[in-house]
Design a protein around this motif. Sequence first.
Motif, mmCIF file in Angstrom:
data_model
loop_
_atom_site.group_PDB
_atom_site.id
_atom_site.type_symbol
_atom_site.label_atom_id
_atom_site.label_comp_id
_atom_site.label_asym_id
_atom_site.label_seq_id
_atom_site.Cartn_x
_atom_site.Cartn_y
_atom_site.Cartn_z
ATOM 1 N N VAL A 92 0.842 -1.191 0.000
ATOM 2 C CA VAL A 92 0.000 0.000 0.000
ATOM 3 C C VAL A 92 0.881 1.245 0.000
ATOM 4 N N GLY A 93 0.562 2.168 -0.895
ATOM 5 C CA GLY A 93 1.355 3.389 -0.994
ATOM 6 C C GLY A 93 0.501 4.624 -1.161
ATOM 7 N N THR A 94 1.104 5.765 -0.832
ATOM 8 C CA THR A 94 0.456 7.056 -1.051
ATOM 9 C C THR A 94 1.434 7.962 -1.776
ATOM 10 N N MET A 95 0.896 8.751 -2.721
ATOM 11 C CA MET A 95 1.720 9.697 -3.460
ATOM 12 C C MET A 95 0.827 10.730 -4.111
ATOM 13 N N GLN A 96 1.212 11.965 -4.055
ATOM 14 C CA GLN A 96 0.613 13.070 -4.797
ATOM 15 C C GLN A 96 -0.907 12.938 -4.968
ATOM 16 N N GLY A 97 -1.635 12.792 -3.863
ATOM 17 C CA GLY A 97 -3.089 12.715 -3.926
ATOM 18 C C GLY A 97 -3.641 11.386 -4.405
ATOM 19 N N MET A 98 -2.801 10.371 -4.494
ATOM 20 C CA MET A 98 -3.233 9.047 -4.951
ATOM 21 C C MET A 98 -2.921 7.996 -3.900
ATOM 22 N N THR A 99 -3.733 6.960 -3.890
ATOM 23 C CA THR A 99 -3.415 5.782 -3.081
ATOM 24 C C THR A 99 -3.235 4.606 -4.031
ATOM 25 N N TYR A 100 -2.331 3.731 -3.690
ATOM 26 C CA TYR A 100 -1.974 2.602 -4.531
ATOM 27 C C TYR A 100 -2.050 1.350 -3.682
ATOM 28 N N VAL A 101 -2.824 0.370 -4.127
ATOM 29 C CA VAL A 101 -2.918 -0.905 -3.421
ATOM 30 C C VAL A 101 -2.595 -2.010 -4.423
ATOM 31 N N ASN A 102 -1.598 -2.780 -4.103
ATOM 32 C CA ASN A 102 -1.140 -3.877 -4.953
ATOM 33 C C ASN A 102 -1.284 -5.150 -4.127
ATOM 34 N N GLU A 103 -2.199 -6.040 -4.543
ATOM 35 C CA GLU A 103 -2.466 -7.238 -3.750
ATOM 36 C C GLU A 103 -2.157 -8.489 -4.561
ATOM 37 N N LEU A 104 -1.424 -9.408 -3.942
ATOM 38 C CA LEU A 104 -1.021 -10.644 -4.601
ATOM 39 C C LEU A 104 -1.787 -11.815 -3.997
ATOM 40 N N ASN A 105 -2.503 -12.547 -4.865
ATOM 41 C CA ASN A 105 -3.228 -13.750 -4.458
ATOM 42 C C ASN A 105 -2.822 -14.871 -5.409
ATOM 43 N N GLY A 106 -1.925 -15.739 -4.947
ATOM 44 C CA GLY A 106 -1.407 -16.798 -5.816
ATOM 45 C C GLY A 106 -0.625 -16.190 -6.965
ATOM 46 N N ASP A 107 -1.043 -16.474 -8.199
ATOM 47 C CA ASP A 107 -0.367 -15.941 -9.376
ATOM 48 C C ASP A 107 -1.050 -14.699 -9.939
ATOM 49 N N ILE A 108 -2.059 -14.185 -9.247
ATOM 50 C CA ILE A 108 -2.796 -12.998 -9.707
ATOM 51 C C ILE A 108 -2.433 -11.802 -8.834
ATOM 52 N N MET A 109 -2.003 -10.731 -9.491
ATOM 53 C CA MET A 109 -1.687 -9.487 -8.788
ATOM 54 C C MET A 109 -2.679 -8.426 -9.267
ATOM 55 N N SER A 111 -3.837 -4.508 -8.953
ATOM 56 C CA SER A 111 -3.371 -3.183 -8.560
ATOM 57 C C SER A 111 -4.515 -2.196 -8.753
ATOM 58 N N VAL A 112 -4.775 -1.378 -7.733
ATOM 59 C CA VAL A 112 -5.792 -0.335 -7.832
ATOM 60 C C VAL A 112 -5.155 0.980 -7.392
ATOM 61 N N VAL A 113 -5.169 1.946 -8.312
ATOM 62 C CA VAL A 113 -4.673 3.282 -8.000
ATOM 63 C C VAL A 113 -5.886 4.201 -7.990
ATOM 64 N N THR A 114 -6.088 4.893 -6.869
ATOM 65 C CA THR A 114 -7.250 5.754 -6.719
ATOM 66 C C THR A 114 -6.805 7.203 -6.606
ATOM 67 N N MET A 115 -7.469 8.049 -7.414
ATOM 68 C CA MET A 115 -7.218 9.490 -7.378
ATOM 69 C C MET A 115 -8.589 10.155 -7.425
ATOM 70 N N GLY A 116 -8.952 10.806 -6.320
ATOM 71 C CA GLY A 116 -10.295 11.390 -6.246
ATOM 72 C C GLY A 116 -11.323 10.282 -6.363
ATOM 73 N N ASP A 117 -12.241 10.408 -7.339
ATOM 74 C CA ASP A 117 -13.289 9.399 -7.492
ATOM 75 C C ASP A 117 -12.988 8.410 -8.629
ATOM 76 N N ILE A 118 -11.749 8.429 -9.140
ATOM 77 C CA ILE A 118 -11.368 7.511 -10.219
ATOM 78 C C ILE A 118 -10.484 6.408 -9.654
ATOM 79 N N ALA A 119 -10.903 5.170 -9.875
ATOM 80 C CA ALA A 119 -10.109 4.013 -9.454
ATOM 81 C C ALA A 119 -9.666 3.260 -10.705
ATOM 82 N N TYR A 120 -8.360 3.241 -10.936
ATOM 83 C CA TYR A 120 -7.777 2.545 -12.080
ATOM 84 C C TYR A 120 -7.325 1.170 -11.604
ATOM 85 N N LYS A 121 -7.917 0.127 -12.180
ATOM 86 C CA LYS A 121 -7.649 -1.242 -11.740
ATOM 87 C C LYS A 121 -6.932 -2.008 -12.841
#
Length: 127
Positions: A92-109, A111-121
């Motif tokens: 989990v990270g924070t930068m310049q008004g964004m949060t970043y969550v990178n989750e690993l489950n087995g072989d699937i990673m 990543s969700v980066v959220t800025m305001g009301d936009i979540a890029y998955k």
Amino acid sequence: MSFTGKYELQSQENFEPFMKAIGLPDDQIQKGKDIKSTSEIVQDGKKFKFTVTTGSKVITNEFTLGEEFEFTLPTGQKAKAVFNLEGDNKLVGTMQGMTYVNELNGDIMTSVVTMGDIAYKRVNKRI
């Protein structure tokens, strides 16, 4: 669980609105939206090296958990960031008004980066 490995993009959501929000020019957004990317992660204890390759564009970020560092955004701009591990599979990270969550489950990673009301998955699979 170690994040070390090479991953290939399987799917993504909200690419265009997110890239527009961070200031990537429309022509680069159009070029990048259909290009499959790969991510290579090397984890050595608390040290991480992320290399994302999209077409001919390569962005590498290196950091140590809990320490502030300069993160390179897809626009090439730099932002101060801090990442920490939650449990053994969530970065989990924070930068310049964004949060970043990178989750690993087995072989699937996932990543969700959220800025305001936009979540890029992004969903990546280990290759």
